[in-house]
Design a protein around this motif. Structure first.
Motif, mmCIF file in Angstrom:
data_model
loop_
_atom_site.group_PDB
_atom_site.id
_atom_site.type_symbol
_atom_site.label_atom_id
_atom_site.label_comp_id
_atom_site.label_asym_id
_atom_site.label_seq_id
_atom_site.Cartn_x
_atom_site.Cartn_y
_atom_site.Cartn_z
ATOM 1 N N SER A 223 1.055 -1.376 -0.078
ATOM 2 C CA SER A 223 0.294 -0.293 0.251
ATOM 3 C C SER A 223 0.855 0.911 -0.160
ATOM 4 C CB SER A 223 -0.960 -0.142 1.606
ATOM 5 O OG SER A 223 -2.101 -1.253 1.212
ATOM 6 N N LEU A 224 1.962 1.260 0.686
ATOM 7 C CA LEU A 224 3.027 1.974 0.760
ATOM 8 C C LEU A 224 3.775 2.572 -0.044
ATOM 9 C CD1 LEU A 224 4.320 3.956 2.120
ATOM 10 C CD2 LEU A 224 5.935 2.080 3.039
ATOM 11 N N LEU A 225 3.997 1.770 -1.107
ATOM 12 C CA LEU A 225 4.252 1.607 -2.826
ATOM 13 C C LEU A 225 3.672 2.407 -3.911
ATOM 14 C CD1 LEU A 225 6.664 -0.800 -2.417
ATOM 15 C CD2 LEU A 225 7.298 0.681 -1.929
ATOM 16 N N ILE A 226 2.582 1.770 -3.846
ATOM 17 C CA ILE A 226 1.085 2.373 -4.256
ATOM 18 C C ILE A 226 1.012 3.899 -4.184
ATOM 19 C CG2 ILE A 226 -1.104 2.098 -4.993
ATOM 20 C CD1 ILE A 226 -0.791 -1.306 -4.510
ATOM 21 N N GLU A 227 0.560 3.687 -2.711
ATOM 22 C CA GLU A 227 0.075 5.303 -3.252
ATOM 23 C C GLU A 227 0.771 6.616 -2.969
ATOM 24 O OE1 GLU A 227 -1.595 5.137 1.240
ATOM 25 O OE2 GLU A 227 -2.894 3.267 0.477
ATOM 26 N N ARG A 228 2.494 6.029 -1.858
ATOM 27 C CA ARG A 228 3.212 6.644 -2.235
ATOM 28 C C ARG A 228 4.346 7.053 -2.895
ATOM 29 N NH1 ARG A 228 0.237 9.628 0.224
ATOM 30 N NH2 ARG A 228 0.638 9.583 2.820
ATOM 31 N N GLY A 229 4.524 5.570 -3.906
ATOM 32 C CA GLY A 229 5.497 4.962 -4.633
ATOM 33 C C GLY A 229 4.968 5.926 -6.592
ATOM 34 N N HIS A 230 4.402 5.276 -6.593
ATOM 35 C CA HIS A 230 2.996 5.564 -7.744
ATOM 36 C C HIS A 230 2.245 6.617 -7.951
ATOM 37 C CE1 HIS A 230 5.383 2.171 -8.919
ATOM 38 N NE2 HIS A 230 4.571 1.021 -8.683
ATOM 39 N N ARG A 231 1.929 7.093 -6.385
ATOM 40 C CA ARG A 231 1.029 8.016 -6.247
ATOM 41 C C ARG A 231 -1.172 7.506 -7.098
ATOM 42 N NH1 ARG A 231 0.476 12.245 -3.085
ATOM 43 N NH2 ARG A 231 2.561 12.199 -1.692
ATOM 44 N N ASP A 233 -4.486 5.981 -6.886
ATOM 45 C CA ASP A 233 -5.391 5.969 -5.625
ATOM 46 C C ASP A 233 -6.314 4.301 -5.625
ATOM 47 O OD1 ASP A 233 -7.304 6.226 -7.736
ATOM 48 O OD2 ASP A 233 -8.051 8.199 -7.299
ATOM 49 N N ARG A 234 -5.942 3.031 -6.009
ATOM 50 C CA ARG A 234 -6.035 2.247 -6.087
ATOM 51 C C ARG A 234 -5.596 1.408 -5.420
ATOM 52 N NH1 ARG A 234 -7.207 0.372 -12.726
ATOM 53 N NH2 ARG A 234 -9.291 1.758 -12.873
ATOM 54 N N SER A 235 -6.506 0.035 -4.548
ATOM 55 C CA SER A 235 -6.187 -0.457 -3.939
ATOM 56 C C SER A 235 -4.872 -1.470 -4.979
ATOM 57 C CB SER A 235 -6.624 -1.114 -2.938
ATOM 58 O OG SER A 235 -8.000 -1.889 -3.874
#
Length: 496
Positions: A223-231, A233-235
């Motif tokens: 979740s951290l990598l998706i939200e902060r790394g890839h920016r 808003d999907r799970s």
């Protein structure tokens, strides 16, 4: 540090970004070499317990010093600050979870590429300074690898196996590759070889007996990598579901249209592509010819501003040839963001010596489609190379350095989204512009199946829903990959 990080105005945010990037590259000296900051060319990371804690504390302190947001702040600097803050959060997560420190392949990659980075054409520094730094890092290698042992308690067996293979590559570089480099210090080189041998022995006989099956970073890490790394808003589940839908749609389209390009079986696509390849005496020249064709087409169609940043396709240098098959040795390694030569060197696989059948097999694997789609469009042309030129001139300081290729990955995790996103899109763009043959367009469309499979496997591994065996089978069954290629891809998914 050099002027690219200097403040352009008396702005607390700009000052914070400057100082934090200085901290970042001070504790990551090998990354600094790749980026083009050569103040740390002589150094290796300090992997002692105190050294790791010092590096973590330095980055943690930098994050805590981030200034409060001001309403009238320049939006470019605000974005710079946010991207760097995100990168810090990810790097600190890596320290706290030991996600990278506990990976033996990260350490073997750092060891060998700390040396190779000084010899790559894009380094841009004076030869005398590079050789002096090379001797310093050779001398520091025994301590570095001894410290690395202290960071390795247990590891997945597949990661240890990859590290063993990289030790073979490092030894080939030190014993064969350096014969063509005037190091001038046999004792230091022999000490580095002994250190590699000792580390490989530790991997085979100690770490290989201390395994665990944690190959995923877990739901919180993902979740951290998706939200902060890839920016995004999907799970993770949403991403996997989207990839499955796209894979099903693309697979159906490919099956329906295979006969349009003369294929009665999709498995025959590689053979169909392999038939079209340059003659042996035209192999090296063909890369530059296709590059010029694609540049002319992009200009004629007004696709974008193709910069005056020439690229030279040459055979992989002698010092790298014995080692490259066992290492993360890229054909196109992004130019250093600073202090780079005016012409970039792209290192292609050398034409093999041998009988006609061996050469024919090599040319079939390095066919016209591979040269155009991979080596020119995606990497050396409108994809990475053109984007790198523009990135290096970005008002974002993060934009200038984050996507530079380093020992095992790009300098900062978040850069992968834009860098790979653009390079993949660029291939579609050249197809729309008429730069691809009908068979190449079909192959490119079929390649989307593998992209979807990667997303599905990535999520499955890191959520703990897939083992490496599951991932390998998925690639073989759904993406048509050989067993060896599928296993290698699954291991890379688990590590990065």
């Amino acid at each position: 540090m050099n002027t690219p990080f200097a403040n352009v105005a008396d702005d607390p945010s700009a000052s914070w970004v400057t100082e934090t990037l200085q901290d970042w590259f001070t504790v990551s000296p090998v990354d600094a070499t790749f980026v083009g900051f050569h103040e740390h060319d002589h150094a290796l990371p300090d992997l002692s317990a105190d050294g790791v804690e010092h590096a973590r504390a330095r980055l943690l302190g930098a994050g805590r010093r981030r200034p409060s947001a001001a309403e009238d702040r320049d939006p470019i600097r605000a974005l710079d600050e946010q991207l760097l803050s995100d990168a810090l959060e990810i790097r600190l997560w890596e320290y706290d979870t030991r996600w990278m420190l506990g990976n033996p392949s990260v350490h073997t990659g750092e060891a060998v590429f700390s040396l190779m980075s000084l010899l790559l054409p894009q380094h841009g520094g004076a030869e005398s300074a590079r050789l002096e730094a090379l001797r310093a890092r050779l001398g520091a290698l025994p301590t570095f690898l001894e410290q690395a042992r202290g960071q390795l308690d247990r590891a997945p067996s597949a990661w240890t196996e990859r590290a063993v293979r990289e030790c073979r590559g490092a030894r080939a570089f030190l014993t064969e590759g350096l014969k063509s480099v005037p190091v001038g210090d046999d004792a230091t080189t022999e000490g580095a070889i002994a250190a590699i041998d000792g580390f490989e022995d530790f991997l085979k006989h100690t770490l290989a007996q201390r395994t665990h099956d944690r190959i995923g970073c877990g739901a919180d890490g993902l979740s951290l990598l998706i939200e902060r790394g890839h920016r995004l808003d999907r799970s993770a589940d949403d991403i996997a579901a989207y990839a499955r839908e796209e894979m099903a749609r693309t697979t159906e389209w490919v099956r329906e249209h295979a006969t349009d390009v003369g294929l009665d079986d999709l498995a025959r696509l590689p053979d169909a592509l392999a038939r079209f390849h340059p003659a042996p005496d035209r192999y090296y020249a063909s890369f530059g010819e296709v590059w010029r064709e694609m540049r002319a087409l992009a200009g004629a169609r007004n696709l974008l501003t193709w910069p005056d940043f020439p690229i030279r396709y040459e055979a992989r240098p002698e010092w790298a040839r014995a080692a490259a098959p066992d290492l993360y040795f890229l054909f196109y390694r992004s130019p250093a963001a600073h202090h780079r030569p005016d012409t970039h060197t792209y290192m292609v696989a050398p034409l093999p010596e041998g009988d006609d059948s061996a050469i024919e097999a090599f040319l079939g694997a390095n066919n016209d489609s591979v040269i155009k789609l991979n080596h020119v469009v995606h990497h050396g042309g409108i994809g990475h190379h053109v984007q790198n030129w523009h990135a290096f001139r970005s008002p974002l300081r993060m934009g200038r350095v984050a996507a530079v290729d380093c020992a095992s990955r790009v300098a900062m995790f978040s850069a992968g989204t834009m860098a790979e996103g653009w390079a993949c899109y660029a291939t579609d763009l050249m197809a729309e512009a008429g730069g691809l043959s009908e068979l190449e367009q079909f192959a490119e469309h079929a390649g989307r199946i593998r992209m979807c499979a990667r997303a599905i496997v990535d999520v499955g591994i890191h959520l703990g829903e897939m083992t490496l065996d599951d991932a390998t089978a998925f690639y073989s069954d759904h993406a048509g990959m050989s067993a060896a290629a599928a296993r290698g891809e699954a291991v890379k998914n688990s590590m990065f």
